[in-house]
Write a protein that holds these residues in place. Structure first.
Motif, mmCIF file in Angstrom:
data_model
loop_
_atom_site.group_PDB
_atom_site.id
_atom_site.type_symbol
_atom_site.label_atom_id
_atom_site.label_comp_id
_atom_site.label_asym_id
_atom_site.label_seq_id
_atom_site.Cartn_x
_atom_site.Cartn_y
_atom_site.Cartn_z
ATOM 1 N N CYS A 177 2.578 1.504 -3.484
ATOM 2 C CA CYS A 177 1.628 1.898 -4.514
ATOM 3 C C CYS A 177 1.279 3.381 -4.393
ATOM 4 C CB CYS A 177 0.376 1.030 -4.395
ATOM 5 S SG CYS A 177 -0.836 1.268 -5.710
ATOM 6 N N VAL A 181 -5.548 -9.056 -10.154
ATOM 7 C CA VAL A 181 -6.137 -7.919 -9.445
ATOM 8 C C VAL A 181 -5.087 -6.935 -8.923
ATOM 9 C CG1 VAL A 181 -7.627 -7.244 -7.516
ATOM 10 C CG2 VAL A 181 -8.109 -9.348 -8.794
ATOM 11 N N PHE A 214 -3.955 1.733 -14.222
ATOM 12 C CA PHE A 214 -5.379 1.633 -13.902
ATOM 13 C C PHE A 214 -5.579 0.835 -12.611
ATOM 14 C CE2 PHE A 214 -9.380 -0.769 -14.153
ATOM 15 C CZ PHE A 214 -10.288 0.274 -14.264
ATOM 16 N N LYS A 215 -4.873 -0.282 -12.474
ATOM 17 C CA LYS A 215 -4.977 -1.088 -11.257
ATOM 18 C C LYS A 215 -4.490 -0.304 -10.044
ATOM 19 C CE LYS A 215 -4.397 -5.743 -13.218
ATOM 20 N NZ LYS A 215 -3.512 -6.937 -13.200
ATOM 21 N N SER A 273 0.831 -1.205 0.000
ATOM 22 C CA SER A 273 0.000 0.000 0.000
ATOM 23 C C SER A 273 0.865 1.254 0.000
ATOM 24 C CB SER A 273 -0.925 0.000 1.220
ATOM 25 O OG SER A 273 -1.769 -1.129 1.220
ATOM 26 N N VAL A 291 -7.997 3.958 -4.505
ATOM 27 C CA VAL A 291 -9.378 4.285 -4.135
ATOM 28 C C VAL A 291 -9.903 3.275 -3.113
ATOM 29 C CG1 VAL A 291 -11.750 4.446 -4.980
ATOM 30 C CG2 VAL A 291 -9.878 5.442 -6.305
ATOM 31 N N ILE A 292 -9.656 1.994 -3.359
ATOM 32 C CA ILE A 292 -10.138 0.945 -2.455
ATOM 33 C C ILE A 292 -9.551 1.114 -1.064
ATOM 34 C CG2 ILE A 292 -10.016 -1.542 -1.974
ATOM 35 C CD1 ILE A 292 -10.256 -1.991 -4.988
ATOM 36 N N LEU A 341 -4.449 2.963 -9.531
ATOM 37 C CA LEU A 341 -5.422 3.990 -9.158
ATOM 38 C C LEU A 341 -6.642 3.361 -8.477
ATOM 39 C CD1 LEU A 341 -5.274 6.210 -12.373
ATOM 40 C CD2 LEU A 341 -4.318 6.745 -10.126
ATOM 41 N N THR A 342 -7.064 2.210 -8.989
ATOM 42 C CA THR A 342 -8.197 1.506 -8.380
ATOM 43 C C THR A 342 -7.872 1.086 -6.954
ATOM 44 O OG1 THR A 342 -8.889 0.672 -10.545
ATOM 45 C CG2 THR A 342 -9.758 -0.460 -8.597
ATOM 46 N N LEU A 343 -6.663 0.559 -6.745
ATOM 47 C CA LEU A 343 -6.273 0.128 -5.407
ATOM 48 C C LEU A 343 -6.188 1.302 -4.439
ATOM 49 C CD1 LEU A 343 -3.543 -2.502 -6.334
ATOM 50 C CD2 LEU A 343 -5.730 -2.961 -5.211
ATOM 51 N N THR A 400 -1.027 -5.297 -8.201
ATOM 52 C CA THR A 400 0.119 -4.812 -8.978
ATOM 53 C C THR A 400 1.416 -5.316 -8.361
ATOM 54 O OG1 THR A 400 0.277 -2.801 -7.638
ATOM 55 C CG2 THR A 400 -1.148 -2.711 -9.593
#
Length: 290
Positions: free
Chosen positions: A73, A142, A113-114, A70, A120-121, A116-118, A144
């Motif tokens: 990323c 799912v 894309f992954k 985390s 947000v999650i 940015l999605t993570l 990175t």
């Protein structure tokens, strides 16, 4: 409890990251690994929680992988947008960027894309346990590279390289399998038809979304800038960095040693150094067939 604590630790890690000198931040993340974590203070909630789950070493290892991934990323996404703004505003030129800054710009569209999605999650209560399940069952689909082990990173990157090279070879075949010297047979990006563009997307691990041509051109520009400074930096790369730099150029990784990957990268930079952009677009399959 794990999920809530994951958010607290991530926020604390981000705060520590933002308080570090910019130079240290640039050196300590992207391809080299995550930024350093501040050890939990004895008696704190984090310390007590990790001591409790320490009774189950595998659970503790997964917990720390989520936290480390985390932080890593978040650091990459933060540097990506900071660097992109600096270039777009004219504050910096491509030639002014560091290895770390350029590495964030050349990430494939799918990976970004992954990421940015993570991000947000991770702002939503309850992601920690979900990410642990993803680590166990669907790490490649799912997550990175930030959440992978070094062994997984090598394996998953090689799978992407293989797929990209297959697309590149198919594309060259449509042109009559030209070499890098057959410049006139290699079409520039704006002359490709829809079927050829799909293969280009596969070759660069990009999603065929609106604006993708511009993103591919921007990615090539950043990659060429990274190629220019690679020879001066490559001797200091560890194995993790070498694997990443082979991956972004779609160079076979396989079971190569650090020395072999370093040699491949040097050969690639030398091979592509005089290529015009319409040839450099096809650099990875051309390098493989040389």
């Amino acid at each position: 409890m794990h999920s809530s604590l994951s958010r607290v630790l991530l926020l604390n890690s981000n705060r520590n990251l933002l308080n570090q000198p910019a130079l240290l931040v640039a050196i300590r993340h992207t391809s080299a690994g995550p930024p350093p974590a501040t050890p939990a203070k004895e008696g704190s909630l984090t310390y007590k929680y990790e001591k409790f789950i320490g009774k189950w070493p595998k659970v503790l290892a997964l917990h720390r992988t989520v936290l480390e991934g985390s932080r890593w990323c978040f650091a990459d996404v933060k540097m990506y947008f900071k660097t992109r703004r600096a270039v777009a505003s004219g504050q910096k030129k491509m030639s002014d960027l560091t290895v770390e800054e350029l590495e964030t710009l050349v990430q494939s569209g799918g990976e970004l894309f992954k990421m940015l999605t993570l991000i947000v999650i991770l702002q939503i209560p309850g992601p920690g346990d979900i990410l642990i399940l993803m680590l166990i069952f669907f790490p490649r689909l799912v997550l990175t590279r930030h959440f992978w082990s070094d062994e997984q990173r090598r394996e998953f990157f090689q799978l992407e390289v293989t797929k990209a090279l297959i697309s590149g070879e198919q594309l060259l075949n449509t042109f009559g399998s030209p070499s890098s010297a057959d410049e006139n047979k290699l079409k520039p990006l704006d002359k490709l038809d829809s079927s050829e563009m799909l293969l280009v997307h596969g070759m660069h691990s990009m999603y065929p979304l609106p604006g993708s041509k511009t993103r591919i051109l921007k990615r090539m520009e950043a990659l060429r800038a990274l190629d220019n400074i690679l020879p001066a930096a490559i001797d200091g790369f560890n194995e993790r960095q070498l694997i990443f730099n082979c991956y972004i150029r779609k160079i076979d990784i396989g079971k190569k040693s650090s020395t072999e990957m370093r040699d491949s990268l040097r050969q690639y930079v030398k091979f592509t150094s005089r290529m015009p952009n319409n040839v450099y677009l096809y650099a990875s399959p051309l390098f493989k067939q040389k």
